[in-house]
Structures are given as structure tokens and as C-alpha cells.
Design a protein around this motif. Structure first.
Motif, PDB file in Angstrom:
ATOM      1  N   TYR A  61       0.829  -1.222   0.000  1.00  0.00           N
ATOM      2  CA  TYR A  61       0.000   0.000   0.000  1.00  0.00           C
ATOM      3  C   TYR A  61       0.854   1.260   0.000  1.00  0.00           C
ATOM      4  O   TYR A  61       0.469   2.262   0.575  1.00  0.00           O
ATOM      5  CB  TYR A  61      -0.926  -0.005   1.225  1.00  0.00           C
ATOM      6  N   ASP A  85       1.678   2.858  -2.755  1.00  0.00           N
ATOM      7  CA  ASP A  85       1.436   3.599  -3.988  1.00  0.00           C
ATOM      8  C   ASP A  85       0.734   4.920  -3.654  1.00  0.00           C
ATOM      9  O   ASP A  85       0.137   5.058  -2.572  1.00  0.00           O
ATOM     10  CB  ASP A  85       0.568   2.758  -4.933  1.00  0.00           C
ATOM     11  N   PRO A  86       0.827   5.900  -4.565  1.00  0.00           N
ATOM     12  CA  PRO A  86       0.294   7.235  -4.267  1.00  0.00           C
ATOM     13  C   PRO A  86      -1.174   7.218  -3.835  1.00  0.00           C
ATOM     14  O   PRO A  86      -1.556   7.925  -2.905  1.00  0.00           O
ATOM     15  CB  PRO A  86       0.460   7.991  -5.585  1.00  0.00           C
ATOM     16  N   GLU A  87      -2.017   6.420  -4.492  1.00  0.00           N
ATOM     17  CA  GLU A  87      -3.454   6.419  -4.191  1.00  0.00           C
ATOM     18  C   GLU A  87      -3.698   5.962  -2.751  1.00  0.00           C
ATOM     19  O   GLU A  87      -4.463   6.588  -1.998  1.00  0.00           O
ATOM     20  CB  GLU A  87      -4.240   5.500  -5.148  1.00  0.00           C
ATOM     21  N   SER A  88      -3.047   4.864  -2.342  1.00  0.00           N
ATOM     22  CA  SER A  88      -3.256   4.321  -1.003  1.00  0.00           C
ATOM     23  C   SER A  88      -2.782   5.316   0.054  1.00  0.00           C
ATOM     24  O   SER A  88      -3.460   5.553   1.065  1.00  0.00           O
ATOM     25  CB  SER A  88      -2.509   3.003  -0.819  1.00  0.00           C
ATOM     26  N   GLN A 108      -2.490   8.524  -0.194  1.00  0.00           N
ATOM     27  CA  GLN A 108      -3.402   9.673  -0.137  1.00  0.00           C
ATOM     28  C   GLN A 108      -4.700   9.305   0.592  1.00  0.00           C
ATOM     29  O   GLN A 108      -5.214  10.073   1.413  1.00  0.00           O
ATOM     30  CB  GLN A 108      -3.717  10.145  -1.562  1.00  0.00           C
ATOM     31  N   ARG A 109      -5.222   8.099   0.327  1.00  0.00           N
ATOM     32  CA  ARG A 109      -6.475   7.661   0.961  1.00  0.00           C
ATOM     33  C   ARG A 109      -6.318   7.639   2.486  1.00  0.00           C
ATOM     34  O   ARG A 109      -7.157   8.147   3.226  1.00  0.00           O
ATOM     35  CB  ARG A 109      -6.852   6.278   0.427  1.00  0.00           C
ATOM     36  N   GLU A 141      -6.114  11.138   3.914  1.00  0.00           N
ATOM     37  CA  GLU A 141      -7.420  11.816   3.947  1.00  0.00           C
ATOM     38  C   GLU A 141      -8.300  11.290   5.085  1.00  0.00           C
ATOM     39  O   GLU A 141      -9.007  12.048   5.738  1.00  0.00           O
ATOM     40  CB  GLU A 141      -8.138  11.652   2.601  1.00  0.00           C
ATOM     41  N   ARG A 143       3.621  14.103  -0.945  1.00  0.00           N
ATOM     42  CA  ARG A 143       2.873  13.617  -2.091  1.00  0.00           C
ATOM     43  C   ARG A 143       3.746  13.461  -3.353  1.00  0.00           C
ATOM     44  O   ARG A 143       3.771  12.394  -3.971  1.00  0.00           O
ATOM     45  CB  ARG A 143       1.742  14.608  -2.349  1.00  0.00           C
ATOM     46  N   GLU A 150       4.873   9.987  -5.384  1.00  0.00           N
ATOM     47  CA  GLU A 150       4.512   9.783  -6.795  1.00  0.00           C
ATOM     48  C   GLU A 150       5.751   9.558  -7.645  1.00  0.00           C
ATOM     49  O   GLU A 150       5.749   8.731  -8.561  1.00  0.00           O
ATOM     50  CB  GLU A 150       3.705  10.987  -7.309  1.00  0.00           C
ATOM     51  N   TYR A 185       7.103   6.084  -7.158  1.00  0.00           N
ATOM     52  CA  TYR A 185       6.230   5.113  -7.807  1.00  0.00           C
ATOM     53  C   TYR A 185       6.448   5.106  -9.325  1.00  0.00           C
ATOM     54  O   TYR A 185       6.540   4.056  -9.955  1.00  0.00           O
ATOM     55  CB  TYR A 185       4.772   5.429  -7.464  1.00  0.00           C
TER      56      TYR A 185
END
Lengths: 231, 287
Positions: B129, B131-134, B136-137, B140, B155, B159, B162
């Protein structure tokens, strides 16, 4: 035993090599295959040895047919059909005995039997004392004797000889021919392609099949035929 | 039958040791290129993994957060599937760390009457986990808690790592395939030379009625052994290159044993495949 039935052979570049060739070589028979260069003698021997297939017609050899021949059956056929060439095709880096042993080894011969069989064959072709000589140390006639011994290694039912005396002098030629006669008298059929018409004339008792331009123009076993093309 | 293949393969090496050596060296050198590339790829991968391990989300807490609220937050975040580990850094610890890491400001920190640094939670993510999406999630979700003042996770940095990783993977795949093709071509040519050098032998074998399997086996074995020797040579050369570079230019990690074993085996398999291809062309018929 060998039967060619209306055989045609065409090559993409050089065209028709055989036209409607038919003949039957019986068990134990001796036949000369004569004709000028390019008449189709070697093509016939190659078809019988299943090096290639006819374009049309059928070649039958000792129970095998060119129409139903599978690649995996070809080695078994070749053990029943010995073949010798004008150029002998011996392995230069092996002695006479090793050339014979090699032929047995690569066809699954048992090691315990190979030595005895090689010695018997060398004695049969009169070269037992030359067993350890390399091909380059042997005369042309002696090399052809080794090639003949190799062709006999699986006790074939037929021996195909493609100009076996073509590279030999008169005396050596006679010796090789006498050896093939011995082989024939022991029951092996012989089909010999040759240019040597003196030899053919000297033995009128043997069958002669004459080719010209890919067609059988004369067969002493039957009637003389006109050049092929009509079927 | 098998013993004949082994004897013939050994005899072939004895008859033409120069050609066998040349073949093994050609294979060795082409696989060496592949080996060096493997070493670089492996080290890039190791470095990226090390950097990725540092990917973390830092949640800065308001000064008025109570012990109960802190415990709830810690338990909640710790139960996220993405989270590997949550560490609480108190205001005092934050100041101590700052003084250790930023020596030049030590006096400034000492003169302060009130500690201005906030307490925080350092959240480390599981390897899958990062990766950028995880990242960031998770950031948040943590930011939703009212007593969390700010959430930071670098951030752009995440990225970039990755992207670098994906680029590295793509370059490794493309170059790896290209080098493997070059190796196959060189091995194919080398083995074809060996087969051509023994063409007359193959013709005689076919002439006397040897089966295709019998004709092929010694050559396949020879190709496999040559390939293995080439693979071992490539491994040695790669290790030499590693020793030459490691410590002096950059610090490198040596390939894991599995990679090294697979590399040598790949040499054998390439040799086998190249022999097979070369034989197919010459086994059609004798001339």
C-alpha cells in the motif's frame, strides 16, 4: 520388393526429373541402372531410400509405401536398404573400424556385439588388416569397400549403389564389382547406377534398366519402351 | 542410447576443444551482458524498496488532544488494512528529535520557553500500500479526525518513487528481452557452426538409419553443456564486475542465489533451444 509405379518427380527449379517410371526389382535380383548424366538415376535411388517423395505415383520398398510413409518409419526402412556413393561418405576423423562401429552405435547396437560384427564385416570386404587406418590412408577402392561394409551392417535386403566405381581405376572397379556380386549371391538384391557401359556389357546376365530424360527407355526384363510422358 | 549421447557429446568437446571453448565464451559474454543488467536491475529494485520503506504519513495533532482521544486515534488508524505500524511522537520527543537532527538550531530550541512543535502520529504503510493512491487515501481518512491539525506525506515524493519504479520495471522488461534475444542469436549462430562442422556425421547417421532422436540427442546435450558453461562463465564475469564496482564506485548488493542459479540454468536452456533450432534446419534430409 522394390516397386516403382508410374512415378513422376518434379523439382521447382529444374522441372521434371522423372516421367512415368515403373519397374519392379525382385528379391535377390541384380540390376544396372544406366543412362547419361541427368537422366534420373540418382533421383530413383533417392526415392527408394525415401530421401524424398515422388510428386506422383508410388514407390514401394520392402513393405513400405511412399504414399503412407511416416517420418519415424524412415530409419527402419534405411536399415533394410543399404546405400553406397561415388564419394564413399566416410567420416575422415574415424578409422575404418570406427566408421563401421559408428553406424552400429547410432542405430542402437549393443556395445558387446559391435566389435565382433565390425571384425566380421572388415574380413568380409578383405580389409581386416586395415582396421586402424583412417580414410585418407586408404586407397579409393579400399574406402569403397569400407562404405560397402557399412551399407551391409544391418543385413539389408537391397543394396543401392550410386556410381560406386565412378572414382576408381579399372582394377579397383573390378574388385568393387566382384564384391557387390558376392553380396548379391548371398541373397541381397542390388540396384547399381553406373556410367560404366563396359562393365554392363561384360555381364549380360544381369538386368539393365536404361533411363533417358527421366523416363525408362529400355528394360531388359521386359519390352523396350518408348520414352515416357504418356501414362 | 543415453550413454551414446553422453559419449558423443564428450567426444565432440575433445575433437574440437577450440570450437567448444569459443561457443562457451560467446554464450558467456552475451549472458554476461544480461547478468550485469540483472545486477543493476536488482540493485535499483533494492534501493527503491529501501526508499519506499520510508514512505509514511505524519499526522500532526492539536495541543489540546486528550489521552483518550489519542488512544482512539491510534487504535483506529492501526486497524486500517493499509497500515503496518503507528508510532506516537510526543511534543517532548519531537523537540528532542529536532535538536538531534538540526544541530545548528540547537541553541534556538534551548532558548525557547514554550515548545512550539506539535505531537504527531507517524504511520507506516504495508509494502503493498505504498502507492500514491493508497497513501493519499490513508492521509485523507486521518485528516477527518477533528483533533488532527495537519497530515503530511510528501505527495510528490511518493509519486516520483512510484513512477521511477514503474519506469524501472518497463525498462528492465524491454532491455531484458532485447539482451535475451541477442544472446539467443549469438548462441544460435555458434551452435549452427558446430552442427555445420559435423554435418557429414549427421548425414552418415541418417544414411545408416539412425532415428531423429538419436541424431539430435548428442547435439542437444552438447548445446546444453556449452550453455551451462557459458552461464557459469557469465556468472563469474558478473561477480568480477560486482567486486570491481562494489565499495569503490557505489555500494551494490550481490544477486540472490536463486537469480544466480536461474541465470546459469538459463544459459543451459538457451544452448539447448539454440541447438534444437539449428538441428531442425539440418535434419530435413541428407544431401
Amino acid at each position: 520388393m522394390i516397386k516403382l509405379i508410374n512415378v513422376y518427380k518434379e523439382y521447382p527449379r529444374s522441372g521434371l526429373a522423372l516421367k512415368n517410371v515403373s519397374f519392379h526389382l525382385r528379391k535377390g535380383e541384380f540390376a544396372f541402372l544406366i543412362g547419361p548424366s541427368g537422366a534420373g538415376k540418382t533421383t530413383i535411388l533417392r526415392l527408394i531410400h525415401m530421401v524424398e517423395s515422388p510428386t506422383d505415383g508410388e514407390v514401394r520398398v520392402s513393405g513400405y509405401s511412399s504414399m503412407r510413409m511416416k517420418r519415424r518409419d524412415i530409419p527402419r526402412l534405411r536399415r533394410r536398404v543399404g546405400m553406397v556413393f561415388q564419394t564413399f561418405r566416410l567420416l575422415r576423423d574415424r578409422t575404418a573400424a570406427e566408421n563401421l562401429a559408428f553406424a552400429l552405435e547410432v542405430t542402437g547396437g549393443r556395445r558387446s556385439e559391435i566389435k565382433g560384427k565390425v571384425q566380421r564385416l572388415l574380413a568380409h570386404v578383405g580389409l581386416a588388416p586395415r582396421a586402424g587406418a583412417y580414410p585418407d590412408e586408404l586407397s579409393g577402392g579400399e574406402q569403397q569397400r569400407i562404405a560397402l561394409a557399412r551399407a551391409l551392417i544391418h543385413d539389408p535386403v537391397v543394396l543401392l549403389a550410386d556410381e560406386p566405381t565412378g572414382n576408381l581405376d579399372e582394377r579397383a572397379s573390378r574388385g568393387i564389382f566382384e564384391l557387390t556380386r558376392d553380396i548379391n549371391s548371398a541373397g541381397t538384391a542390388v540396384l547399381m547406377a553406373t556410367h560404366n557401359l563396359d562393365l554392363v556389357r561384360r555381364y549380360p546376365q544381369y538386368r539393365v534398366i536404361e533411363l533417358a530424360d527421366g523416363a525408362v527407355v529400355y528394360d531388359s526384363a521386359g519390352e523396350a519402351r518408348e520414352s515416357g510422358g504418356e501414362s | 542410447m543415453a550413454s551414446h549421447s553422453v559419449r558423443e557429446a564428450i567426444a565432440a568437446f575433445r575433437r574440437a576443444p577450440g570450437l567448444a571453448l569459443l561457443s562457451a565464451m560467446s554464450i558467456g559474454l552475451s549472458l554476461f551482458v544480461l547478468g550485469t543488467f540483472g545486477l543493476v536491475t536488482y540493485n535499483v529494485e533494492v534501493t527503491l524498496r529501501t526508499i519506499e520503506r520510508r514512505v509514511e504519513v505524519v499526522a500532526y495533532l492539536r495541543d489540546n488532544v486528550s489521552a483518550e482521544q489519542l488512544e482512539v486515534l491510534q487504535n483506529d488508524v492501526g486497524s486500517f488494512p493499509e497500515v503496518e505500524n503507528v508510532t506516537h511522537v510526543s511534543k517532548f520527543e519531537a523537540m528532542r528529535n529536532a535538536m538531534q537532527q538540526l544541530e545548528e538550531f540547537r541553541e534556538v530550541f534551548t532558548d525557547l520557553e514554550v515548545n512550539p512543535l506539535p505531537a504527531s502520529l507517524e504511520v507506516q504503510l504495508r509494502p503493498d500500500y505504498r502507492d500514491p493512491e493508497s497513501v493519499q487515501r490513508v492521509a485523507e481518512l486521518i485528516a477527518l479526525y477533528p483533533f488532527v491539525e495537519d497530515v503530511q506525506y510528501g505527495r510528490e515524493w511518493v509519486e516520483k518513487i512510484y513512477q521511477l519504479r514503474r519506469l524501472g520495471g518497463a525498462v528492465a522488461a524491454v532491455l531484458g528481452i532485447a539482451f535475451a534475444v541477442v544472446a539467443i542469436l549469438i548462441i544460435g549462430t555458434t551452435v549452427r557452426m558446430a552442427v555445420l562442422a559435423r554435418r557429414e556425421e549427421i548425414v552418415v547417421m541418417q544414411l545408416v538409419g539412425a532415428t531423429d532422436g538419436f541424431v539430435r540427442r548428442p547435439f542437444l546435450l552438447e548445446g546444453f553443456i556449452t550453455g551451462l558453461a557459458g552461464g557459469a562463465l557469465a556468472l563469474l564475469l558478473t561477480y568480477g564486475a560486482y567486486l570491481a564496482v562494489n565499495g569503490s564506485l557505489i555500494d551494490l548488493e550481490w544477486l540472490p542465489p536463486l537469480w544466480a542459479t536461474l541465470g546459469v540454468l538459463a544459459g543451459g536452456i538457451l544452448g539447448l533451444a539454440a541447438s534444437d533450432t539449428a538441428l531442425r534446419r539440418h535434419l530435413v534430409t541428407y544431401a
